[in-house]
Design a protein around this motif. Sequence first.
Motif, PDB file in Angstrom:
ATOM      1  N   ARG A  15      -1.240  34.948 -24.124  1.00 17.01           N
ATOM      2  CA  ARG A  15      -1.401  34.689 -25.556  1.00 17.01           C
ATOM      3  C   ARG A  15      -2.876  34.576 -25.903  1.00 17.01           C
ATOM      4  N   ARG A  16      -3.307  35.373 -26.821  1.00 15.58           N
ATOM      5  CA  ARG A  16      -4.663  35.275 -27.354  1.00 15.58           C
ATOM      6  C   ARG A  16      -4.560  35.261 -28.870  1.00 15.58           C
ATOM      7  N   SER A  17      -5.598  34.749 -29.504  1.00 16.63           N
ATOM      8  CA  SER A  17      -5.648  34.882 -30.955  1.00 16.63           C
ATOM      9  C   SER A  17      -6.079  36.308 -31.245  1.00 16.63           C
ATOM     10  N   GLN A  72      -9.276  37.425 -44.168  1.00 22.49           N
ATOM     11  CA  GLN A  72      -9.340  37.560 -42.704  1.00 22.49           C
ATOM     12  C   GLN A  72      -8.477  38.747 -42.246  1.00 22.49           C
ATOM     13  N   CYS A 189      -2.110  35.020 -34.648  1.00 25.50           N
ATOM     14  CA  CYS A 189      -3.388  34.337 -34.862  1.00 25.50           C
ATOM     15  C   CYS A 189      -3.164  33.154 -35.800  1.00 25.50           C
ATOM     16  N   PRO A 190      -3.441  31.926 -35.309  1.00 30.40           N
ATOM     17  CA  PRO A 190      -3.336  30.778 -36.216  1.00 30.40           C
ATOM     18  C   PRO A 190      -4.572  30.754 -37.108  1.00 30.40           C
ATOM     19  N   MET A 191      -4.381  30.337 -38.364  1.00 29.48           N
ATOM     20  CA  MET A 191      -5.524  30.321 -39.298  1.00 29.48           C
ATOM     21  C   MET A 191      -5.541  29.048 -40.129  1.00 29.48           C
ATOM     22  N   GLU A 192      -6.636  28.282 -39.962  1.00 30.45           N
ATOM     23  CA  GLU A 192      -6.839  27.190 -40.911  1.00 30.45           C
ATOM     24  C   GLU A 192      -7.830  27.639 -41.982  1.00 30.45           C
ATOM     25  N   GLY A 193      -8.363  28.829 -41.794  1.00 27.93           N
ATOM     26  CA  GLY A 193      -9.247  29.420 -42.810  1.00 27.93           C
ATOM     27  C   GLY A 193      -8.402  29.963 -43.951  1.00 27.93           C
ATOM     28  N   ARG A 229     -11.749  35.360 -23.010  1.00 28.45           N
ATOM     29  CA  ARG A 229     -11.384  33.965 -23.278  1.00 28.45           C
ATOM     30  C   ARG A 229     -12.434  33.032 -22.673  1.00 28.45           C
ATOM     31  N   ARG A 231     -13.187  28.818 -21.990  1.00 22.83           N
ATOM     32  CA  ARG A 231     -12.846  27.402 -22.077  1.00 22.83           C
ATOM     33  C   ARG A 231     -13.924  26.624 -21.327  1.00 22.83           C
TER      34      ARG A 231
END
Length: 241
Positions: A15-17, A72, A189-193, A229, A231
Motif C-alpha cells: 500500500r502506497r499513497s 490534487q 490516497c488519503p487527503m486532509e488537503g 517510501r 520512514r
Amino acid sequence: MKKEAEIFHQIVEDRRSVRKFDTNYNFDHDAVKRSLDSAILSANSSNMQLWEFYRIRSAAARERMAALCLGQNAAKTANELVVFVARPDLWEKRLESLLAHFSVIMPDKEDRKAKLTYRYYEQWIPQLYDVRFPLWHDLKMKALIWKNKSKPFMRDVLTRDVPIIAHKSVALAAQTFMLSIKAEGYDSCPMEGHDSHRLKEFLNLPSAAEISMVVGVGKGLPEGVYGDRFRVPNEDVIFEL
Ligand SMILES: Cc1cc2nc3c(=O)[nH]c(=O)nc-3n(C[C@H](O)[C@H](O)[C@H](O)COP(=O)(O)O)c2cc1C
C-alpha cells in the motif's frame, strides 16, 4: 510466519499513497463496497460507530470533489472517492441502537455482567457525549477528574476531546479501507488537503460533523507514486519498557 501473516504484511508493504489513477480503467466499484463492509468492522470507541462514509461516484460529483480537494491529482483522477466523516453528534442515535441490541442479547438487566454494561452505556456514555453545554460539561468532567485524582482515571473527556475520540475510530476505519482496497488490486490516497467547510456544505452535513479525511481510490499508475517510501528509523519511534 503463518501464510496469512505473510499475505497481510505484503498488503501493508504494497500500500502506497498513489496520486495518479488510470481514468480509463474499468474500475470495479464493488471493491469499494466490499472494502467499506470491512472498514465498518474496525475497532471503534465503545462500539459507538460515530462515523459515516460518503461514496462519490458520479462524474459531476467527482469533478466537484476535485475542486474541494484543492485540485490534487489524487482527487482529479480518482475512479471513486470516499469521504470519511466523524459524527460525534450522532451519539444518541447510536446509543439507542446499542441499547436495543443489548435488550436482545442481555434481557436480564440484573445479571452482573449486564449491569456493568447497562451502567456504562446508560450513565457514562451520555455523560461523555452530551456536550450541548460545553462549560457545564467541562465543569462536571473536571470535578470527576479531581474526585478521582488519587488513581488512574480517564482524563481526555472534556468537550474538546469528544470529536477526537470519534476521529480516532474513523481513522482506523480509513486504514482498514485502504488496506482492503490494496488487497482488491487497487490503490488509494488519503487527503486532509481539502476545504472541510465547503465539503460539509456539499454533503449537507451539520456543523458538528467533522471530515476526517477524503480517500481517492482507483487503479494506480506507476507515476502516481511520488518516490521511494521513507520512514524514520524504528528506534526513533518504537520503544520497549
Ligand atoms: C490523515 C492523512 C492525510 C493526508 N493528506 C494527504 C493529502 O492531502 N495529499 C496527499 O497527497 N497525501 C496525503 N496523505 C498521504 C501521506 O502524505 C502519506 O501517507 C505519507 O507520505 C506516507 O506515504 P505512504 O502512504 O506512501 O506510505 C495523507 C495521509 C494521512 C494519513
